[in-house]
Design a protein around this motif. Structure first.
Motif, PDB file in Angstrom:
ATOM      1  N   PHE A  85       0.772  -1.385  -0.194  1.00 50.29           N
ATOM      2  CA  PHE A  85      -0.033   0.062  -0.023  1.00 50.29           C
ATOM      3  C   PHE A  85       0.790   1.265   0.038  1.00 50.29           C
ATOM      4  CE2 PHE A  85      -2.128   3.470   2.115  1.00 50.29           C
ATOM      5  CZ  PHE A  85      -3.252   3.648   1.186  1.00 50.29           C
ATOM      6  N   ALA A  86       2.066   1.227   1.024  1.00 49.04           N
ATOM      7  CA  ALA A  86       2.733   2.614   0.847  1.00 49.04           C
ATOM      8  C   ALA A  86       3.434   2.845  -0.710  1.00 49.04           C
ATOM      9  CB  ALA A  86       4.087   2.125   1.858  1.00 49.04           C
ATOM     10  N   ALA A  87       3.863   1.488  -1.377  1.00 48.65           N
ATOM     11  CA  ALA A  87       4.212   1.894  -2.608  1.00 48.65           C
ATOM     12  C   ALA A  87       3.258   2.383  -3.517  1.00 48.65           C
ATOM     13  CB  ALA A  87       5.032   0.383  -3.283  1.00 48.65           C
ATOM     14  N   LEU A  88       2.092   1.598  -3.502  1.00 51.83           N
ATOM     15  CA  LEU A  88       0.781   2.095  -4.305  1.00 51.83           C
ATOM     16  C   LEU A  88       0.593   3.659  -4.023  1.00 51.83           C
ATOM     17  CD1 LEU A  88      -1.677   1.546  -6.216  1.00 51.83           C
ATOM     18  CD2 LEU A  88      -2.692   0.696  -4.102  1.00 51.83           C
ATOM     19  N   GLU A  89       0.716   3.986  -2.983  1.00 54.20           N
ATOM     20  CA  GLU A  89       0.267   5.211  -2.689  1.00 54.20           C
ATOM     21  C   GLU A  89       1.211   6.380  -3.563  1.00 54.20           C
ATOM     22  OE1 GLU A  89       0.833   8.715   1.199  1.00 54.20           O
ATOM     23  OE2 GLU A  89      -0.250   6.560   1.419  1.00 54.20           O
ATOM     24  N   LYS A  90       2.691   6.093  -3.323  1.00 56.12           N
ATOM     25  CA  LYS A  90       3.731   6.401  -3.772  1.00 56.12           C
ATOM     26  C   LYS A  90       3.539   6.654  -5.564  1.00 56.12           C
ATOM     27  CE  LYS A  90       8.617   6.951  -3.977  1.00 56.12           C
ATOM     28  NZ  LYS A  90       9.909   6.389  -3.221  1.00 56.12           N
ATOM     29  N   VAL A  91       3.144   5.388  -6.110  1.00 58.30           N
ATOM     30  CA  VAL A  91       2.891   5.280  -7.456  1.00 58.30           C
ATOM     31  C   VAL A  91       1.637   6.136  -7.811  1.00 58.30           C
ATOM     32  CG1 VAL A  91       2.311   3.668  -9.308  1.00 58.30           C
ATOM     33  CG2 VAL A  91       4.087   3.264  -7.713  1.00 58.30           C
ATOM     34  N   MET A  92       0.658   6.276  -7.070  1.00 56.19           N
ATOM     35  CA  MET A  92      -0.505   6.805  -7.575  1.00 56.19           C
ATOM     36  C   MET A  92      -0.575   8.376  -7.442  1.00 56.19           C
ATOM     37  SD  MET A  92      -3.814   7.091  -8.097  1.00 56.19           S
ATOM     38  CE  MET A  92      -4.650   5.749  -7.730  1.00 56.19           C
ATOM     39  N   MET A  93       0.512   8.966  -6.542  1.00 59.94           N
ATOM     40  CA  MET A  93       0.864  10.416  -6.315  1.00 59.94           C
ATOM     41  C   MET A  93       1.853  10.607  -7.838  1.00 59.94           C
ATOM     42  SD  MET A  93      -0.803  11.068  -3.931  1.00 59.94           S
ATOM     43  CE  MET A  93      -1.255  10.255  -2.350  1.00 59.94           C
ATOM     44  N   GLN A  94       2.530   9.715  -8.180  1.00 57.90           N
ATOM     45  CA  GLN A  94       3.271   9.901  -9.364  1.00 57.90           C
ATOM     46  C   GLN A  94       2.712  10.118 -10.434  1.00 57.90           C
ATOM     47  OE1 GLN A  94       6.201   6.910  -9.303  1.00 57.90           O
ATOM     48  NE2 GLN A  94       7.679   7.747  -7.854  1.00 57.90           N
ATOM     49  N   PHE A  95       1.396   9.196 -10.583  1.00 56.01           N
ATOM     50  CA  PHE A  95       0.787   9.241 -11.601  1.00 56.01           C
ATOM     51  C   PHE A  95      -0.349  10.513 -11.728  1.00 56.01           C
ATOM     52  CE2 PHE A  95      -4.028   8.583 -12.755  1.00 56.01           C
ATOM     53  CZ  PHE A  95      -3.844   8.416 -14.055  1.00 56.01           C
ATOM     54  N   ILE A  96      -0.603  11.028 -10.653  1.00 52.58           N
ATOM     55  CA  ILE A  96      -1.351  12.360 -10.678  1.00 52.58           C
ATOM     56  C   ILE A  96      -0.613  13.597 -11.094  1.00 52.58           C
ATOM     57  CG2 ILE A  96      -2.548  13.939  -9.380  1.00 52.58           C
ATOM     58  CD1 ILE A  96      -3.615  11.590  -7.584  1.00 52.58           C
ATOM     59  N   GLU A  97       0.662  13.405 -10.676  1.00 54.00           N
ATOM     60  CA  GLU A  97       1.491  14.618 -10.951  1.00 54.00           C
ATOM     61  C   GLU A  97       2.133  14.328 -12.460  1.00 54.00           C
ATOM     62  OE1 GLU A  97       4.608  14.319  -7.910  1.00 54.00           O
ATOM     63  OE2 GLU A  97       3.232  14.823  -6.300  1.00 54.00           O
ATOM     64  N   LYS A  98       2.049  13.125 -12.953  1.00 57.09           N
ATOM     65  CA  LYS A  98       2.662  13.067 -14.642  1.00 57.09           C
ATOM     66  C   LYS A  98       1.521  13.410 -15.463  1.00 57.09           C
ATOM     67  CE  LYS A  98       5.321  10.416 -17.474  1.00 57.09           C
ATOM     68  NZ  LYS A  98       6.331  11.300 -17.837  1.00 57.09           N
ATOM     69  N   THR A  99       0.261  13.039 -14.892  1.00 57.21           N
ATOM     70  CA  THR A  99      -0.879  12.964 -16.015  1.00 57.21           C
ATOM     71  C   THR A  99      -1.927  14.050 -15.775  1.00 57.21           C
ATOM     72  OG1 THR A  99      -2.293  11.448 -14.811  1.00 57.21           O
ATOM     73  CG2 THR A  99      -0.816  10.399 -16.527  1.00 57.21           C
ATOM     74  N   LEU A 100      -1.795  14.764 -14.588  1.00 62.75           N
ATOM     75  CA  LEU A 100      -2.584  16.031 -14.303  1.00 62.75           C
ATOM     76  C   LEU A 100      -4.246  15.444 -14.641  1.00 62.75           C
ATOM     77  CD1 LEU A 100      -0.564  18.849 -15.434  1.00 62.75           C
ATOM     78  CD2 LEU A 100      -0.632  17.802 -13.001  1.00 62.75           C
ATOM     79  N   PRO A 101      -4.730  14.337 -14.221  1.00 63.55           N
ATOM     80  CA  PRO A 101      -6.024  13.834 -14.677  1.00 63.55           C
ATOM     81  C   PRO A 101      -7.079  14.970 -14.055  1.00 63.55           C
ATOM     82  CG  PRO A 101      -5.516  12.819 -12.893  1.00 63.55           C
ATOM     83  CD  PRO A 101      -4.305  13.447 -12.937  1.00 63.55           C
ATOM     84  N   ASP A 102      -8.090  15.244 -14.913  1.00 63.41           N
ATOM     85  CA  ASP A 102      -9.449  15.868 -14.597  1.00 63.41           C
ATOM     86  C   ASP A 102     -10.358  14.825 -13.627  1.00 63.41           C
ATOM     87  OD1 ASP A 102      -9.021  18.323 -15.656  1.00 63.41           O
ATOM     88  OD2 ASP A 102      -9.617  17.795 -17.561  1.00 63.41           O
ATOM     89  N   LYS A 103     -10.402  13.519 -14.131  1.00 67.05           N
ATOM     90  CA  LYS A 103     -11.201  12.651 -13.473  1.00 67.05           C
ATOM     91  C   LYS A 103     -10.459  11.129 -13.835  1.00 67.05           C
ATOM     92  CE  LYS A 103     -15.555  14.450 -15.362  1.00 67.05           C
ATOM     93  NZ  LYS A 103     -16.816  14.283 -16.093  1.00 67.05           N
ATOM     94  N   MET A 104     -10.905  10.664 -12.309  1.00 64.86           N
ATOM     95  CA  MET A 104     -10.253   9.349 -12.358  1.00 64.86           C
ATOM     96  C   MET A 104     -11.122   8.230 -11.572  1.00 64.86           C
ATOM     97  SD  MET A 104      -6.651   9.907 -10.160  1.00 64.86           S
ATOM     98  CE  MET A 104      -6.799  10.623  -8.725  1.00 64.86           C
ATOM     99  N   GLU A 105     -10.842   7.214 -11.578  1.00 61.96           N
ATOM    100  CA  GLU A 105     -11.529   6.329 -10.539  1.00 61.96           C
ATOM    101  C   GLU A 105     -10.788   4.897 -10.356  1.00 61.96           C
ATOM    102  OE1 GLU A 105     -15.407   5.278 -12.568  1.00 61.96           O
ATOM    103  OE2 GLU A 105     -14.258   4.099 -14.178  1.00 61.96           O
TER     104      GLU A 105
END
Length: 161
Positions: A85-105
């Motif tokens: 989960f700790a790694a998943l959280e880190k990857v999720m934050m990287q994803f948001i910072e790289k893709t700048l999504p308007d919507k996600m699920e």
């Protein structure tokens, strides 16, 4: 209690034995996008973070699976779920910072109580850190987390069972 848990998660995300691959963000002329990252725990367990951009809906669908593409399998080793989960959280934050999504699920199976609790925590962190509104929808089989950036106009999508 939450502060200590968050601190524990942060310490685990810096654990030297866990490897997170560089992200692979692919864009195609049709507007299709994918985002992939692999997480390998220190004991060799491998997991995949995948984002699919659904252009028609304008939303990123996030999936998390093991090396056999099982979406609902947690690691068996004691403590591995928290490390993951700790790694998943880190990857999720990287994803948001790289893709700048308007919507996600993303979603968790309803019968996976510990995953649902961890995803609840992750949803709150995403909201606080990145300015997303989120909606948590419980269906007959899963808990769906939908996020929409505060700057986006428009409505929520109806959940699909």
């Amino acid at each position: 209690m939450i502060v200590k848990f968050n601190q524990y998660i942060n310490e685990l995300s810096m654990k030297k034995g866990t490897h997170i691959s560089n992200p692979l963000h692919t864009k195609v002329k049709s507007g299709t996008q994918t985002y992939n990252q692999e997480i390998i725990l220190d004991d060799g367990l491998s997991f995949r973070f995948t984002g699919f951009y659904i252009r028609v809906a304008g939303i990123w669908n996030i999936q998390f699976s093991d090396e056999n593409d099982n979406l609902d399998k947690a690691p068996k080793r004691k403590g591995a779920s928290i490390e993951l989960f700790a790694a998943l959280e880190k990857v999720m934050m990287q994803f948001i910072e790289k893709t700048l999504p308007d919507k996600m699920e993303f979603r968790a199976d309803l019968d996976e109580k510990s995953r649902v609790k961890l995803y609840d925590l992750l949803a709150k962190k995403i909201k606080k850190k990145y300015g997303f509104n989120y909606k948590r929808v419980t269906t007959s089989i899963s808990v769906l987390y939908q996020f929409m950036h505060k700057s986006v106009q428009g409505g929520w999508l109806d959940p699909i069972e």
